[in-house]
Design a protein around this motif. Structure first.
Motif, PDB file in Angstrom:
ATOM      1  N   ASP A  74       0.864  -1.423   0.359  1.00  0.00           N
ATOM      2  CA  ASP A  74      -0.076   0.293   0.099  1.00  0.00           C
ATOM      3  C   ASP A  74       1.037   1.058  -0.068  1.00  0.00           C
ATOM      4  O   ASP A  74       0.276   2.640  -0.347  1.00  0.00           O
ATOM      5  CB  ASP A  74      -0.821  -0.214   0.866  1.00  0.00           C
ATOM      6  CG  ASP A  74      -0.314   0.137   2.129  1.00  0.00           C
ATOM      7  OD1 ASP A  74       0.713  -0.465   2.270  1.00  0.00           O
ATOM      8  OD2 ASP A  74      -0.875   0.219   3.340  1.00  0.00           O
ATOM      9  N   LEU A  75       2.006   1.253   0.436  1.00  0.00           N
ATOM     10  CA  LEU A  75       2.679   2.670   0.481  1.00  0.00           C
ATOM     11  C   LEU A  75       4.042   1.953  -0.903  1.00  0.00           C
ATOM     12  O   LEU A  75       4.637   2.921  -0.874  1.00  0.00           O
ATOM     13  CB  LEU A  75       3.932   2.653   1.746  1.00  0.00           C
ATOM     14  CG  LEU A  75       2.994   2.383   2.943  1.00  0.00           C
ATOM     15  CD1 LEU A  75       4.330   2.624   4.031  1.00  0.00           C
ATOM     16  CD2 LEU A  75       2.432   3.504   3.021  1.00  0.00           C
ATOM     17  N   ALA A  76       3.760   1.612  -1.577  1.00  0.00           N
ATOM     18  CA  ALA A  76       4.712   1.099  -3.016  1.00  0.00           C
ATOM     19  C   ALA A  76       4.067   2.473  -4.050  1.00  0.00           C
ATOM     20  O   ALA A  76       2.914   3.335  -3.843  1.00  0.00           O
ATOM     21  CB  ALA A  76       4.205  -0.003  -3.433  1.00  0.00           C
ATOM     22  N   ALA A  77       5.141   3.028  -4.927  1.00  0.00           N
ATOM     23  CA  ALA A  77       5.279   3.955  -5.600  1.00  0.00           C
ATOM     24  C   ALA A  77       4.973   3.001  -6.677  1.00  0.00           C
ATOM     25  O   ALA A  77       6.056   2.007  -7.158  1.00  0.00           O
ATOM     26  CB  ALA A  77       6.138   4.815  -5.297  1.00  0.00           C
ATOM     27  N   PRO A  78       4.014   3.987  -7.692  1.00  0.00           N
ATOM     28  CA  PRO A  78       4.909   3.378  -9.312  1.00  0.00           C
ATOM     29  C   PRO A  78       6.150   3.412  -9.904  1.00  0.00           C
ATOM     30  O   PRO A  78       6.587   4.127  -9.662  1.00  0.00           O
ATOM     31  CB  PRO A  78       3.558   3.803  -9.890  1.00  0.00           C
ATOM     32  CG  PRO A  78       3.005   4.975  -9.129  1.00  0.00           C
ATOM     33  CD  PRO A  78       3.316   4.477  -7.845  1.00  0.00           C
ATOM     34  N   VAL A  79       6.511   2.246 -10.660  1.00  0.00           N
ATOM     35  CA  VAL A  79       7.607   2.493 -11.532  1.00  0.00           C
ATOM     36  C   VAL A  79       7.277   3.635 -12.385  1.00  0.00           C
ATOM     37  O   VAL A  79       6.998   3.919 -12.436  1.00  0.00           O
ATOM     38  CB  VAL A  79       7.851   1.071 -12.171  1.00  0.00           C
ATOM     39  CG1 VAL A  79       9.334   0.927 -13.320  1.00  0.00           C
ATOM     40  CG2 VAL A  79       7.697  -0.144 -11.435  1.00  0.00           C
ATOM     41  N   ARG A  80       8.278   4.075 -12.001  1.00  0.00           N
ATOM     42  CA  ARG A  80       9.393   5.074 -13.319  1.00  0.00           C
ATOM     43  C   ARG A  80       8.886   4.900 -14.601  1.00  0.00           C
ATOM     44  O   ARG A  80       9.598   4.109 -15.526  1.00  0.00           O
ATOM     45  CB  ARG A  80       9.879   5.772 -12.875  1.00  0.00           C
ATOM     46  CG  ARG A  80      10.465   7.159 -11.631  1.00  0.00           C
ATOM     47  CD  ARG A  80      11.554   7.375 -12.076  1.00  0.00           C
ATOM     48  NE  ARG A  80      11.555   7.932 -10.249  1.00  0.00           N
ATOM     49  CZ  ARG A  80      12.770   7.419  -9.219  1.00  0.00           C
ATOM     50  NH1 ARG A  80      13.515   7.153  -9.793  1.00  0.00           N
ATOM     51  NH2 ARG A  80      12.616   8.329  -7.970  1.00  0.00           N
ATOM     52  N   PRO A  81       8.337   5.616 -16.072  1.00  0.00           N
ATOM     53  CA  PRO A  81       8.311   5.595 -17.375  1.00  0.00           C
ATOM     54  C   PRO A  81       9.343   5.550 -17.669  1.00  0.00           C
ATOM     55  O   PRO A  81      10.906   6.362 -17.628  1.00  0.00           O
ATOM     56  CB  PRO A  81       6.804   6.082 -18.042  1.00  0.00           C
ATOM     57  CG  PRO A  81       6.881   7.308 -16.574  1.00  0.00           C
ATOM     58  CD  PRO A  81       7.776   6.631 -15.326  1.00  0.00           C
ATOM     59  N   MET A  82       9.329   4.403 -18.725  1.00  0.00           N
ATOM     60  CA  MET A  82      10.678   4.919 -19.268  1.00  0.00           C
ATOM     61  C   MET A  82      11.044   6.127 -20.410  1.00  0.00           C
ATOM     62  O   MET A  82      10.127   5.485 -21.865  1.00  0.00           O
ATOM     63  CB  MET A  82      11.278   3.691 -20.363  1.00  0.00           C
ATOM     64  CG  MET A  82      12.747   3.106 -20.962  1.00  0.00           C
ATOM     65  SD  MET A  82      13.735   3.455 -20.450  1.00  0.00           S
ATOM     66  CE  MET A  82      13.961   1.819 -19.190  1.00  0.00           C
ATOM     67  N   ARG A  86      16.390   8.259 -20.957  1.00  0.00           N
ATOM     68  CA  ARG A  86      16.554   6.725 -20.728  1.00  0.00           C
ATOM     69  C   ARG A  86      16.320   6.196 -21.383  1.00  0.00           C
ATOM     70  O   ARG A  86      17.668   4.594 -21.752  1.00  0.00           O
ATOM     71  CB  ARG A  86      15.529   6.643 -19.389  1.00  0.00           C
ATOM     72  CG  ARG A  86      15.661   7.361 -18.202  1.00  0.00           C
ATOM     73  CD  ARG A  86      14.943   6.921 -17.139  1.00  0.00           C
ATOM     74  NE  ARG A  86      15.068   5.862 -16.553  1.00  0.00           N
ATOM     75  CZ  ARG A  86      14.384   5.323 -15.792  1.00  0.00           C
ATOM     76  NH1 ARG A  86      13.007   5.725 -15.178  1.00  0.00           N
ATOM     77  NH2 ARG A  86      14.742   3.877 -15.494  1.00  0.00           N
ATOM     78  N   ALA A  87      15.716   5.106 -22.090  1.00  0.00           N
ATOM     79  CA  ALA A  87      16.666   4.471 -23.518  1.00  0.00           C
ATOM     80  C   ALA A  87      17.333   4.321 -24.185  1.00  0.00           C
ATOM     81  O   ALA A  87      17.803   3.534 -23.719  1.00  0.00           O
ATOM     82  CB  ALA A  87      14.920   4.377 -24.798  1.00  0.00           C
ATOM     83  N   ARG A  88      17.767   5.860 -24.474  1.00  0.00           N
ATOM     84  CA  ARG A  88      19.255   5.857 -25.041  1.00  0.00           C
ATOM     85  C   ARG A  88      20.503   5.407 -24.494  1.00  0.00           C
ATOM     86  O   ARG A  88      20.996   4.962 -24.921  1.00  0.00           O
ATOM     87  CB  ARG A  88      19.034   7.725 -25.710  1.00  0.00           C
ATOM     88  CG  ARG A  88      18.256   7.561 -26.660  1.00  0.00           C
ATOM     89  CD  ARG A  88      18.617   8.551 -27.535  1.00  0.00           C
ATOM     90  NE  ARG A  88      18.713  10.782 -26.325  1.00  0.00           N
ATOM     91  CZ  ARG A  88      17.069  10.782 -26.346  1.00  0.00           C
ATOM     92  NH1 ARG A  88      15.959  10.451 -26.998  1.00  0.00           N
ATOM     93  NH2 ARG A  88      17.318  11.794 -25.782  1.00  0.00           N
ATOM     94  N   ALA A  89      19.921   6.130 -22.851  1.00  0.00           N
ATOM     95  CA  ALA A  89      21.241   5.812 -21.896  1.00  0.00           C
ATOM     96  C   ALA A  89      21.266   4.561 -21.867  1.00  0.00           C
ATOM     97  O   ALA A  89      22.188   3.771 -21.577  1.00  0.00           O
ATOM     98  CB  ALA A  89      20.516   6.361 -20.584  1.00  0.00           C
ATOM     99  N   VAL A  90      20.292   3.668 -22.313  1.00  0.00           N
ATOM    100  CA  VAL A  90      20.595   1.679 -21.780  1.00  0.00           C
ATOM    101  C   VAL A  90      21.180   1.488 -22.790  1.00  0.00           C
ATOM    102  O   VAL A  90      22.129   0.804 -22.891  1.00  0.00           O
ATOM    103  CB  VAL A  90      18.736   1.608 -20.969  1.00  0.00           C
ATOM    104  CG1 VAL A  90      18.728   0.101 -21.037  1.00  0.00           C
ATOM    105  CG2 VAL A  90      18.559   1.833 -20.285  1.00  0.00           C
ATOM    106  N   ALA A  91      20.712   1.696 -23.796  1.00  0.00           N
ATOM    107  CA  ALA A  91      20.897   1.932 -25.055  1.00  0.00           C
ATOM    108  C   ALA A  91      22.811   1.428 -25.364  1.00  0.00           C
ATOM    109  O   ALA A  91      23.158   0.728 -26.000  1.00  0.00           O
ATOM    110  CB  ALA A  91      20.296   1.424 -26.598  1.00  0.00           C
ATOM    111  N   ALA A  92      22.745   3.340 -25.587  1.00  0.00           N
ATOM    112  CA  ALA A  92      24.541   2.906 -25.129  1.00  0.00           C
ATOM    113  C   ALA A  92      25.005   2.232 -23.862  1.00  0.00           C
ATOM    114  O   ALA A  92      26.440   2.093 -24.830  1.00  0.00           O
ATOM    115  CB  ALA A  92      24.424   4.911 -25.038  1.00  0.00           C
TER     116      ALA A  92
END
Length: 130
Positions: A74-82, A86-92
């Motif tokens: 009940d205290l958990a927050a939603p996952v931040r969207p990609m 961030r997608a470019r950084a992960v690909a790099a």
């Protein structure tokens, strides 16, 4: 089979509420379970833990005690969207892990950190035979 010695719902023995495997109360989840629900802990403290005996080490014959921390759903927050950035950084980052620093060839697999370069540059017999 559950290990009763790990059942400490008040936290008197282990400092925080502790449960054996498969006996945690509803409303608590591990990080992996939160992620499957599209949630993250969101900065909250650990609410409880699960303790169990791991696999026996064949050399020492000791069964280590493993732990998984539980968080309140009940205290958990939603996952931040990609985001696109961030997608470019992960690909790099992944491209850098697949690129050999010696020959600068980008492979379809991650370069082994034990070698520090591609198997061909490291002179491994398995890579030279292929």
């Amino acid at each position: 089979m559950t290990d009763v010695k790990f059942y400490d719902p008040n936290g008197e023995t282990y400092g925080i509420p502790t449960y054996p495997r498969r006996l945690a109360p509803e409303g608590l989840a591990t990080r992996r379970q939160l992620r499957a629900l599209g949630l993250r802990p969101g900065g909250q403290d650990v609410a409880a833990q699960i303790l169990w005996h791991g696999r026996r080490d064949p050399l020492t014959r000791v069964r280590p005690v493993r732990a998984a921390y539980l968080y309140r759903i009940d205290l958990a927050a939603p996952v931040r969207p990609m985001t696109p950035g961030r997608a470019r950084a992960v690909a790099a980052m992944m491209r850098a892990r697949r690129t050999c620093p010696d020959c600068l060839v980008t492979y379809p697999y991650v370069i082994p950190t034990s070698l520090g370069c591609c198997p061909a540059c490291a002179g491994h017999p398995a890579a030279l035979a292929a």
